[in-house]
Write a protein that holds these residues in place. Sequence first.
Motif, PDB file in Angstrom:
ATOM      1  N   ALA A   1       0.799  -1.228   0.000  1.00 55.58           N
ATOM      2  CA  ALA A   1       0.000   0.000   0.000  1.00 55.58           C
ATOM      3  C   ALA A   1       0.828   1.272   0.000  1.00 55.58           C
ATOM      4  O   ALA A   1       0.415   2.283  -0.573  1.00 55.58           O
ATOM      5  CB  ALA A   1      -0.949  -0.004   1.198  1.00 55.58           C
ATOM      6  N   VAL A   2       2.006   1.271   0.625  1.00 55.79           N
ATOM      7  CA  VAL A   2       2.783   2.505   0.754  1.00 55.79           C
ATOM      8  C   VAL A   2       4.028   2.481  -0.135  1.00 55.79           C
ATOM      9  O   VAL A   2       4.280   3.422  -0.881  1.00 55.79           O
ATOM     10  CB  VAL A   2       3.177   2.746   2.222  1.00 55.79           C
ATOM     11  CG1 VAL A   2       4.104   3.961   2.347  1.00 55.79           C
ATOM     12  CG2 VAL A   2       1.923   2.954   3.078  1.00 55.79           C
TER      13      VAL A   2
ATOM     14  N   ASN B   1       5.011   4.466 -14.425  1.00 52.48           N
ATOM     15  CA  ASN B   1       4.546   4.795 -13.082  1.00 52.48           C
ATOM     16  C   ASN B   1       3.590   5.981 -13.154  1.00 52.48           C
ATOM     17  O   ASN B   1       3.647   6.801 -14.066  1.00 52.48           O
ATOM     18  CB  ASN B   1       5.746   5.075 -12.187  1.00 52.48           C
ATOM     19  CG  ASN B   1       6.643   3.848 -12.078  1.00 52.48           C
ATOM     20  OD1 ASN B   1       6.305   2.892 -11.402  1.00 52.48           O
ATOM     21  ND2 ASN B   1       7.775   3.854 -12.780  1.00 52.48           N
ATOM     22  N   GLY B   2       2.696   6.091 -12.163  1.00 54.07           N
ATOM     23  CA  GLY B   2       1.538   6.956 -12.314  1.00 54.07           C
ATOM     24  C   GLY B   2       1.824   8.427 -12.430  1.00 54.07           C
ATOM     25  O   GLY B   2       1.129   9.151 -13.149  1.00 54.07           O
ATOM     26  N   SER B   3       2.849   8.922 -11.749  1.00 55.82           N
ATOM     27  CA  SER B   3       3.126  10.353 -11.757  1.00 55.82           C
ATOM     28  C   SER B   3       4.543  10.655 -12.239  1.00 55.82           C
ATOM     29  O   SER B   3       4.735  11.349 -13.232  1.00 55.82           O
ATOM     30  CB  SER B   3       2.905  10.939 -10.356  1.00 55.82           C
ATOM     31  OG  SER B   3       3.151  12.326 -10.350  1.00 55.82           O
TER      32      SER B   3
ATOM     33  N   THR C   1       1.785   3.456  -8.474  1.00 53.83           N
ATOM     34  CA  THR C   1       0.722   4.435  -8.700  1.00 53.83           C
ATOM     35  C   THR C   1       1.182   5.884  -8.602  1.00 53.83           C
ATOM     36  O   THR C   1       0.546   6.761  -9.185  1.00 53.83           O
ATOM     37  CB  THR C   1      -0.439   4.214  -7.716  1.00 53.83           C
ATOM     38  OG1 THR C   1       0.045   4.305  -6.365  1.00 53.83           O
ATOM     39  CG2 THR C   1      -1.070   2.845  -7.924  1.00 53.83           C
ATOM     40  N   VAL C   2       2.272   6.168  -7.880  1.00 55.92           N
ATOM     41  CA  VAL C   2       2.755   7.548  -7.765  1.00 55.92           C
ATOM     42  C   VAL C   2       4.153   7.658  -8.372  1.00 55.92           C
ATOM     43  O   VAL C   2       4.311   8.067  -9.513  1.00 55.92           O
ATOM     44  CB  VAL C   2       2.728   8.032  -6.299  1.00 55.92           C
ATOM     45  CG1 VAL C   2       3.243   9.477  -6.206  1.00 55.92           C
ATOM     46  CG2 VAL C   2       1.307   7.968  -5.743  1.00 55.92           C
TER      47      VAL C   2
ATOM     48  N   GLU D   1       6.485  -3.496  -8.617  1.00 56.83           N
ATOM     49  CA  GLU D   1       5.386  -2.952  -9.406  1.00 56.83           C
ATOM     50  C   GLU D   1       4.095  -2.900  -8.593  1.00 56.83           C
ATOM     51  O   GLU D   1       3.890  -3.642  -7.632  1.00 56.83           O
ATOM     52  CB  GLU D   1       5.175  -3.767 -10.678  1.00 56.83           C
ATOM     53  CG  GLU D   1       4.790  -5.211 -10.451  1.00 56.83           C
ATOM     54  CD  GLU D   1       4.701  -6.013 -11.745  1.00 56.83           C
ATOM     55  OE1 GLU D   1       5.221  -5.554 -12.776  1.00 56.83           O
ATOM     56  OE2 GLU D   1       4.117  -7.120 -11.710  1.00 56.83           O
ATOM     57  N   ASP D   2       3.241  -1.967  -8.982  1.00 59.69           N
ATOM     58  CA  ASP D   2       1.888  -1.832  -8.446  1.00 59.69           C
ATOM     59  C   ASP D   2       1.862  -1.517  -6.954  1.00 59.69           C
ATOM     60  O   ASP D   2       0.930  -1.884  -6.239  1.00 59.69           O
ATOM     61  CB  ASP D   2       1.057  -3.092  -8.745  1.00 59.69           C
ATOM     62  CG  ASP D   2       0.881  -3.320 -10.239  1.00 59.69           C
ATOM     63  OD1 ASP D   2       0.870  -2.332 -10.992  1.00 59.69           O
ATOM     64  OD2 ASP D   2       0.776  -4.486 -10.661  1.00 59.69           O
ATOM     65  N   ASN D   3       2.899  -0.844  -6.458  1.00 57.56           N
ATOM     66  CA  ASN D   3       2.882  -0.260  -5.130  1.00 57.56           C
ATOM     67  C   ASN D   3       2.555   1.229  -5.274  1.00 57.56           C
ATOM     68  O   ASN D   3       2.470   1.749  -6.378  1.00 57.56           O
ATOM     69  CB  ASN D   3       4.243  -0.434  -4.470  1.00 57.56           C
ATOM     70  CG  ASN D   3       4.748  -1.876  -4.548  1.00 57.56           C
ATOM     71  OD1 ASN D   3       4.331  -2.723  -3.783  1.00 57.56           O
ATOM     72  ND2 ASN D   3       5.639  -2.154  -5.495  1.00 57.56           N
TER      73      ASN D   3
END
Length: 332
Positions: free
Chosen positions: A143-144, A210-212, A188-189, A163-165
């Motif tokens: 999650a973090v 990655n998301g950002s 995600t970030v 991945e996918d954290n």
Amino acid sequence: MLTLLAGEYEVSELLVIDRRIVIAGSGSAETILRSSAPDAALVINPDGNLDLSGLTVTYVADSPASVIAALGGELSMNDVKVTGGVVDPETGSDGHGLAIVADESPGGITIRNSFFQSNESIGIAVFGDSSPRLTSVSVTDNAVCGVCFFEGSSGVLSISTVEDNEIGVGSSGSSHPLILSNGITTNTVDGVLIEGLATPTIRSNTVEGNGSIGIEVPDGSTARIEENRILNHPTGLLATGSARPIVEFNDFGGNEIAILVASTAAPSIASNNVTDSSDAGILILDEARGLLDRNVLVGNPIGIQVGGTAAPIVSGNEVTFGDQSDGIGLLY
């Protein structure tokens, strides 16, 4: 040696390792240790030496706990899956898959071919002066953070999948790990977040989707970021604050903005390939300084743009535009 056959094992008491113990299961998909013990499933004390292989350790209680806590001693893991860490909602502590707090013993901590998945905080959290060797691990859906190095820790994370954290790999405090030849994707970030005065070396990784941000350096770090592929992000590399990273020999491709430098950051950005950004190749804004030297920029609508009162040294860069007719090489 304790051999566990295929099957599920329910454990309600904390397993404390304070001597040499070998625990071998029949494979991480076959042997499942389900722990509801308070605080953790396994704790390795400074006198402990645990060789763990071929099983899944999952925490199944609702109370805050990290799954495995290495408080010193020696730890070797091979083909182990670690899942189910529960975070304390009031303090934000616990919830890690593996928490490495100290590593002062000769054999140290070696983790290979193992899986850290679906913990409520960090997949692998490294504290103190710990220096683990993490090889061919898969760290997903935490999650973090996937793998985070804190305080004065170091060690090596290599040939692994993160991945996918929320954050893929983190380095903060005065930590100085080597992050080598990993796939750091679809977090995600940030793919990589370098905070404080941490000085990691980020080398030969694929940081993609990655998301950002691919790699973020928001503080005063002088991290080395070299020979990576940084692909398909809103921002490939972001340096802000007083960051002074050394960014060399990387391939940036398909990002919206490949490199963004702002605030008073002053990175050294040299000998990188920057291609096919949708908005801009390199932006230097605010009061940023630093060096842009011998970079090759191809197919970006803006090659290099300097704004605000920024004053980088710009030398020896090659800016071309492929099929784009409205490209801007250097814009002040």
